[in-house]
Design an enzyme around this catalytic site. Structure first.
Site, PDB file in Angstrom:
ATOM      1  N   ARG A  75       0.787  -1.246   0.000  1.00 44.59           N
ATOM      2  CA  ARG A  75       0.000   0.000   0.000  1.00 44.59           C
ATOM      3  C   ARG A  75       0.815   1.291   0.000  1.00 44.59           C
ATOM      4  O   ARG A  75       0.249   2.360  -0.212  1.00 44.59           O
ATOM      5  CB  ARG A  75      -0.971   0.016   1.185  1.00 44.59           C
ATOM      6  CG  ARG A  75      -1.907  -1.184   1.277  1.00 44.59           C
ATOM      7  CD  ARG A  75      -2.738  -1.364   0.038  1.00 44.59           C
ATOM      8  NE  ARG A  75      -3.796  -2.366   0.212  1.00 44.59           N
ATOM      9  CZ  ARG A  75      -4.441  -2.946  -0.776  1.00 44.59           C
ATOM     10  NH1 ARG A  75      -4.132  -2.633  -2.039  1.00 44.59           N
ATOM     11  NH2 ARG A  75      -5.386  -3.830  -0.551  1.00 44.59           N
ATOM     12  N   HIS A 243      -2.987 -15.636  -8.862  1.00 46.58           N
ATOM     13  CA  HIS A 243      -4.201 -16.106  -8.174  1.00 46.58           C
ATOM     14  C   HIS A 243      -5.174 -16.905  -9.046  1.00 46.58           C
ATOM     15  O   HIS A 243      -6.313 -16.487  -9.281  1.00 46.58           O
ATOM     16  CB  HIS A 243      -4.925 -14.942  -7.500  1.00 46.58           C
ATOM     17  CG  HIS A 243      -4.995 -13.651  -8.276  1.00 46.58           C
ATOM     18  ND1 HIS A 243      -5.487 -13.560  -9.553  1.00 46.58           N
ATOM     19  CD2 HIS A 243      -4.643 -12.387  -7.925  1.00 46.58           C
ATOM     20  CE1 HIS A 243      -5.439 -12.316  -9.957  1.00 46.58           C
ATOM     21  NE2 HIS A 243      -4.927 -11.571  -8.982  1.00 46.58           N
ATOM     22  N   ASN A 289     -10.696 -11.074  -4.568  1.00 50.37           N
ATOM     23  CA  ASN A 289     -10.663 -11.047  -6.022  1.00 50.37           C
ATOM     24  C   ASN A 289      -9.385 -11.732  -6.515  1.00 50.37           C
ATOM     25  O   ASN A 289      -8.291 -11.277  -6.179  1.00 50.37           O
ATOM     26  CB  ASN A 289     -10.704  -9.603  -6.530  1.00 50.37           C
ATOM     27  CG  ASN A 289     -10.935  -9.526  -8.023  1.00 50.37           C
ATOM     28  OD1 ASN A 289     -11.547 -10.419  -8.599  1.00 50.37           O
ATOM     29  ND2 ASN A 289     -10.445  -8.483  -8.657  1.00 50.37           N
ATOM     30  N   ASP A 316      -1.444 -13.025  -1.706  1.00 50.64           N
ATOM     31  CA  ASP A 316      -2.246 -11.883  -2.185  1.00 50.64           C
ATOM     32  C   ASP A 316      -2.706 -11.062  -0.976  1.00 50.64           C
ATOM     33  O   ASP A 316      -3.867 -10.622  -0.903  1.00 50.64           O
ATOM     34  CB  ASP A 316      -3.435 -12.340  -3.017  1.00 50.64           C
ATOM     35  CG  ASP A 316      -4.046 -11.187  -3.846  1.00 50.64           C
ATOM     36  OD1 ASP A 316      -3.492 -10.065  -3.784  1.00 50.64           O
ATOM     37  OD2 ASP A 316      -5.066 -11.417  -4.520  1.00 50.64           O
ATOM     38  N   HIS A 320      -6.978  -3.731   4.213  1.00 53.55           N
ATOM     39  CA  HIS A 320      -7.887  -2.594   4.116  1.00 53.55           C
ATOM     40  C   HIS A 320      -8.217  -2.116   5.524  1.00 53.55           C
ATOM     41  O   HIS A 320      -8.028  -2.836   6.505  1.00 53.55           O
ATOM     42  CB  HIS A 320      -9.176  -2.976   3.389  1.00 53.55           C
ATOM     43  CG  HIS A 320      -8.996  -3.291   1.941  1.00 53.55           C
ATOM     44  ND1 HIS A 320      -8.734  -2.328   0.997  1.00 53.55           N
ATOM     45  CD2 HIS A 320      -9.022  -4.475   1.275  1.00 53.55           C
ATOM     46  CE1 HIS A 320      -8.616  -2.895  -0.195  1.00 53.55           C
ATOM     47  NE2 HIS A 320      -8.778  -4.200  -0.049  1.00 53.55           N
ATOM     48  N   PHE A 334     -12.485  -5.552  -2.266  1.00 54.52           N
ATOM     49  CA  PHE A 334     -11.954  -6.911  -2.308  1.00 54.52           C
ATOM     50  C   PHE A 334     -10.637  -6.966  -1.532  1.00 54.52           C
ATOM     51  O   PHE A 334      -9.857  -6.016  -1.543  1.00 54.52           O
ATOM     52  CB  PHE A 334     -11.675  -7.321  -3.760  1.00 54.52           C
ATOM     53  CG  PHE A 334     -12.893  -7.477  -4.620  1.00 54.52           C
ATOM     54  CD1 PHE A 334     -13.647  -8.638  -4.577  1.00 54.52           C
ATOM     55  CD2 PHE A 334     -13.282  -6.471  -5.489  1.00 54.52           C
ATOM     56  CE1 PHE A 334     -14.761  -8.797  -5.384  1.00 54.52           C
ATOM     57  CE2 PHE A 334     -14.397  -6.616  -6.311  1.00 54.52           C
ATOM     58  CZ  PHE A 334     -15.139  -7.782  -6.249  1.00 54.52           C
ATOM     59  N   GLY A 335     -10.371  -8.101  -0.875  1.00 54.31           N
ATOM     60  CA  GLY A 335      -9.047  -8.268  -0.279  1.00 54.31           C
ATOM     61  C   GLY A 335      -9.070  -8.940   1.072  1.00 54.31           C
ATOM     62  O   GLY A 335     -10.011  -8.783   1.859  1.00 54.31           O
TER      63      GLY A 335
END
Length: 445
Positions: A75, A243, A289, A316, A320, A334-335
């Site tokens: 991030r 993924h 995702n 992955d 968040h 997503f995440g």
């Protein structure tokens, strides 16, 4: 200097599994042998006395090469409220990862040499896990113009990916793969056809209909996988599929490998542990995702992992904020947050259930990533850099926000007790974590 004694060593690169001692000096593995005597240790380490050697008892524990995660979202720059390079690399160490590859979908996007160097240097400043930048394939993720690949490689990038978006233009992907052949560097493909994804939020099927959520068809992934392996076959470029989540994708990659296409693939553990049946309208931790697969897809993913179609595991890790992930399922991003919990999740959900062996886990999460991305590590062979993990298969820990190093807690394992954790993580001979506690600026062994 470090002497790890009586640990069960797993090193698939040397086809080694068994009780061994391992000696480390000046950041390098010096010797690995069974039942070393003090005189042998002093000679191998060129030490005068055992007081100069830190001894670690490894009985009842596994010792293996540091894990390498080829798919991490740190991030930074621009989204530091979710995670930053320091917090992410600390979380990696806690989870047994000595090297992590940082994706480019930051703010701004890592699409030039300056930002690539920034990510690399921030990783060095954090002084925890090794941080390797993955740069964008196209400028601004716009899919219109390739980045300056050679210049960015000189800045420290190890691969290129528009992960999180995917390259919709086939000609742009073909050009990227041609350049990949020249550079010897993989293109990581986020295989997702936007026209098929639409506004979907989970896998399209019976469960999405039951929950009243817009579904994403499996074909949104598999048609892009088919396109990209055909382009890799045409260009000879190095392709890595991120993924993988559908049975059709597994079969396409399997056939491509039979044809000699230079393609590798990864699967995320959450796609092997959860299915679309786990999706709940009240818990967006399961919103990922690509979406969680059907049970049929999950079986195919595990089969692909075991027969070599899929080459590696990757988290992955996508943190968040709490506020984002507590929105209604359809509105949440997503995440999943994974670095600190994923090894325990794999251990208790896959290894202890007999679906995969410890040796296979290390090959998939250390040996194969090192080889594909040209990274040091992935073995305990004498002369190799001393990136190691001591793992206790019996250790239990409650997953809580208070003890996690990551800034985000968007994990379905929050509040659960899990089994099987690293109890020591060593990077370049430096002990970065011991007894589940991080150690800053520890001297090199």
């Amino acid at each position: 200097m470090l002497w790890i004694k009586n640990a069960y060593v797993i090193d698939p690169a040397q086809r080694l599994s068994g009780i061994n001692d391992v000696l480390v000096k000046d950041g390098v593995i010096v010797k690995s042998a069974r039942s070393l005597q003090p005189a042998d240790v002093l000679e191998a380490l060129e030490a005068q006395r055992l007081d100069d050697v830190l001894q670690v008892e490894g009985e009842g524990k596994y010792l293996f090469p540091g894990l390498i995660d080829v798919h991490v979202h740190l991030r930074e720059p621009g989204q530091e409220e979710k995670e930053d390079i320091r917090s992410g690399s600390r979380a990696a160490i806690k989870g047994g990862f000595t090297s992590i590859l940082a994706m480019a979908n930051t703010t701004p996007i890592v699409d030039n040499r300056a930002l690539t160097e920034f990510v690399r240097l921030q990783g060095e400043r954090a002084a925890m896990a090794r941080v390797y930048p993955i740069a964008a394939v196209t400028k601004g993720f716009l899919g219109k113009e390739l980045v300056e690949m050679m210049d960015i490689l000189d800045g420290g990038a190890v691969a290129f990916s528009d992960d999180g978006k995917g390259i919709q233009n086939a000609e742009m992907m073909r050009l990227a793969l041609e350049y990949a052949k020249l550079t010897g560097c993989p293109i990581i493909s986020h295989c997702e056809d936007d026209s098929l994804v639409g506004h979907g939020v989970m896998r399209k099927g019976e469960m999405s209909a039951r929950l009243g959520l817009r579904g994403i068809p499996a074909s949104a992934e598999s048609v892009m996988v088919a396109r990209d392996v055909l382009l890799a076959a045409e260009t000879g470029g190095k392709l890595h599929i991120a993924h993988v989540s559908t049975k059709e994708s597994v079969q396409i990659i399997r056939e491509a490998k039979k044809m000699g296409v230079d393609v590798t693939a990864e699967v995320n553990p959450h796609h092997l542990i959860f299915t679309d049946q786990d999706v709940s309208l009240t818990d967006a931790s399961y919103k990922v995702n690509p979406p969680l697969p059907s049970a049929e897809d999950q079986i195919a993913l595990l089969e692909g992992l075991l027969d070599g179609t899929i080459d590696m595991l990757a988290t992955d890790h996508a943190p968040h904020t709490w506020e984002e992930k507590t929105r209604p399922f359809a509105e949440a991003p997503f995440g999943i947050n994974a670095l600190e919990t994923v090894l325990a999740a794999v251990w208790q959900n896959l290894v202890l259930k007999g679906k995969i062996t410890p040796d296979q886990v290390i090959a998939l999460w250390s040996v194969n990533p090192a080889r594909r991305f040209g990274l040091p590590g992935g073995t305990l062979r004498p002369g190799s850099q001393a990136d190691l993990v001591l793992f206790d298969p019996e250790y239990r820990e409650m997953i809580s926000a208070e003890t996690m190093e990551t800034k985000s807690q968007n994990t379905p394992f929050l509040g659960q007790e899990m089994q099987g954790f690293p109890v020591m993580t060593i990077v370049g001979g430096k002990i970065r974590m011991a007894g589940r506690k991080l150690l800053d600026n520890k001297e090199e062994a």
